[in-house]
Design a protein around this motif. Structure first.
Motif, short mmCIF file in Angstrom:
data_model
loop_
_atom_site.label_atom_id
_atom_site.label_comp_id
_atom_site.label_asym_id
_atom_site.label_seq_id
_atom_site.Cartn_x
_atom_site.Cartn_y
_atom_site.Cartn_z
N PHE A 23 23.40 29.71 39.89
CA PHE A 23 24.09 29.40 38.65
C PHE A 23 25.53 29.84 38.79
O PHE A 23 25.82 30.86 39.40
N SER A 24 26.43 29.07 38.17
CA SER A 24 27.83 29.48 38.14
C SER A 24 28.43 29.02 36.82
O SER A 24 28.04 27.99 36.27
N CYS A 25 29.38 29.81 36.33
CA CYS A 25 30.01 29.48 35.06
C CYS A 25 31.35 30.19 34.94
O CYS A 25 31.52 31.29 35.48
N PHE A 26 32.30 29.57 34.24
CA PHE A 26 33.59 30.18 33.96
C PHE A 26 33.52 31.16 32.80
O PHE A 26 34.44 31.95 32.61
N ASP A 27 32.47 31.09 32.01
CA ASP A 27 32.34 31.98 30.86
C ASP A 27 31.61 33.25 31.27
O ASP A 27 30.44 33.20 31.65
N PRO A 28 32.27 34.39 31.23
CA PRO A 28 31.63 35.62 31.69
C PRO A 28 30.40 36.01 30.87
O PRO A 28 29.44 36.56 31.41
N VAL A 43 23.75 34.45 40.49
CA VAL A 43 24.74 34.01 39.50
C VAL A 43 26.13 34.30 40.05
O VAL A 43 26.38 35.39 40.56
N LEU A 44 27.01 33.30 39.96
CA LEU A 44 28.40 33.46 40.36
C LEU A 44 29.31 33.31 39.15
O LEU A 44 29.14 32.37 38.36
N PHE A 45 30.23 34.22 39.01
CA PHE A 45 31.24 34.12 37.97
C PHE A 45 32.43 33.36 38.55
O PHE A 45 33.02 33.78 39.54
N LEU A 46 32.75 32.22 37.95
CA LEU A 46 33.86 31.41 38.41
C LEU A 46 35.16 31.86 37.76
O LEU A 46 35.18 32.17 36.56
N TYR A 57 43.01 31.79 31.10
CA TYR A 57 41.97 31.97 30.10
C TYR A 57 42.34 33.18 29.25
O TYR A 57 42.99 34.11 29.73
N LYS A 58 41.92 33.17 28.00
CA LYS A 58 42.23 34.30 27.13
C LYS A 58 41.40 35.53 27.50
O LYS A 58 41.82 36.65 27.27
N ASP A 59 40.22 35.31 28.04
CA ASP A 59 39.35 36.43 28.41
C ASP A 59 39.92 37.14 29.63
O ASP A 59 40.10 36.55 30.69
N ILE A 60 40.21 38.40 29.50
CA ILE A 60 40.84 39.19 30.56
C ILE A 60 40.01 39.21 31.84
O ILE A 60 40.54 39.32 32.94
N ARG A 61 38.69 39.09 31.72
CA ARG A 61 37.82 39.13 32.90
C ARG A 61 38.07 37.96 33.84
O ARG A 61 37.70 38.00 35.00
N SER A 62 38.71 36.92 33.34
CA SER A 62 38.98 35.71 34.13
C SER A 62 40.37 35.68 34.74
O SER A 62 40.68 34.78 35.51
N ARG A 63 41.19 36.62 34.42
CA ARG A 63 42.61 36.52 34.77
C ARG A 63 42.99 36.95 36.16
O ARG A 63 44.04 36.59 36.65
N SER A 64 42.18 37.77 36.81
CA SER A 64 42.53 38.22 38.15
C SER A 64 41.27 38.53 38.94
O SER A 64 40.19 38.70 38.37
N ILE A 65 41.42 38.61 40.24
CA ILE A 65 40.29 38.97 41.09
C ILE A 65 39.84 40.40 40.78
O ILE A 65 38.65 40.68 40.75
N ALA A 66 40.78 41.27 40.52
CA ALA A 66 40.42 42.67 40.22
C ALA A 66 39.57 42.76 38.96
O ALA A 66 38.53 43.43 38.95
#
Length: 142
Positions: A23-28, A43-46, A57-66
């Motif tokens: 499974f993969s999704c852009f939504d954490p 599960v992969l986080f895209l 994305y507004k969600d900070i978890r999506s903004r950088s690899i870190a």
């Protein structure tokens, strides 16, 4: 969101048979639900990371690899699916995420359709390359 994930899981469990999939999704939050509601499939986080092509994305978890790495590790998610274009320019970020404990790293993006980019990603040690909606190569088991 809960009902959506339940519907996806029921459909997959009813039809997947012996197929290997993830499974993969852009939504954490969807990734978290997929991880908590089943343990059969990885599960992969895209993430788009920081780039010049896609809107942040507004969600900070999506903004950088870190941030993505911290999220994946804290939630017990298998790995990251990252936009390859910025990483081909800064390959040390892949190594840094791997050293932090990321189990699986897949790369997605239009550049992955080019053999030269796929070869470079393979040299960087990614586990899989996503091209035109398929996994072209898998280098290690997830």
């Amino acid at each position: 969101m809960n009902k959506y994930v339940d519907t996806v899981l029921k459909t997959v469990f009813d039809n997947a048979k012996d197929r290997n999939l993830f499974f993969s999704c852009f939504d954490p939050d969807v990734c978290t639900l997929l991880r908590l509601k089943q343990h059969r499939y990885p599960v992969l986080f895209l993430s788009c990371c920081i780039n010049d092509i896609y809107t942040k994305y507004k969600d900070i978890r999506s903004r950088s690899i870190a941030f993505g790495t911290s999220f994946v590790l804290s939630e017990g998610i298998t790995g990251l699916g990252l936009f390859s274009t910025p990483l081909l320019k800064d390959p040390w970020k892949v190594e840094k995420a791997r050293n932090a404990g990321i189990q699986a790293m897949f790369m997605w993006g239009d550049e992955n359709n080019e053999a030269k980019a796929r070869e470079r990603l393979k040299e960087m040690g990614v586990d899989g390359i996503l091209c035109d909606r398929l996994v072209m190569q898998c280098f290690s088991p997830v």
